[in-house]
Design an enzyme around this catalytic site. Sequence first.
Site, mmCIF file in Angstrom:
data_model
loop_
_atom_site.group_PDB
_atom_site.id
_atom_site.type_symbol
_atom_site.label_atom_id
_atom_site.label_comp_id
_atom_site.label_asym_id
_atom_site.label_seq_id
_atom_site.Cartn_x
_atom_site.Cartn_y
_atom_site.Cartn_z
ATOM 1 C CG ASP A 120 -11.145 17.898 4.635
ATOM 2 O OD1 ASP A 120 -10.716 19.043 4.863
ATOM 3 O OD2 ASP A 120 -11.154 17.379 3.501
ATOM 4 C CE LYS B 203 -13.660 15.189 1.752
ATOM 5 N NZ LYS B 203 -12.411 14.944 2.506
ATOM 6 C CE LYS C 14 -11.559 17.379 -0.288
ATOM 7 N NZ LYS C 14 -10.552 17.266 0.786
#
Length: 217
Positions: free
Chosen positions: A92, A154, A183
Amino acid sequence: MNKAQIAKMIDHTILKAEATESEIIKLCKEAIHYDFASVCVNPSMVPVAAKELKGTHVKVCTVIGFPLGATTTEVKVFETKDVIEKGATEVDMVINIGHVKNGDFDKVEAEIKALKEAAGDKILKVIIETCYLTDDEKVKLCQCVTNAKADYIKTSTGFGTGGATIEDIRLFAQNIGPDVKMKAAGGVKSREDLEIFLEAGCDRIGTSSAVKMLEEN
């Protein structure tokens, strides 16, 4: 959704600076027990998580350029390759928010592409830190993430001034490409929150409160 279905969409997370090895081991044991999608830990803890999760279906997720996103692309690329070599299967990354504020979206897209190339067949999630952005910037970043062929967009690090909102997820859904998943992270604190974000189209939820939430009635 039932508990088992929800669990498979959770990245069980500890990213606090003071996290100990014993806490990471406990995190991994919980992830195995509940069959979470992954554990998400800081880069230095990747070897610990990889060892604990070896032979299970739970993935090892870690963070790159975290939490500010202000390191250079070269450092982020090295960090990505390093954590994958040490056992990470998902990364990430945090974008360079300063580039966004300068209007340098070409630089942002190029960096995401570079990290996707470094990640290879591993999952790349792109944290855009929505709390610092205008809706127009969020839309442009949806395009950057799509063009760079990242796997996920995200919302947040959980270390900014705000976390995920349903409004941002709905905005993402309208502007990302068909191959990009979503996400939500930061501020997802209840079973109700989980279900709302999943129903809005999220494929993953990042949270440090997963066990508590799953045990709520």
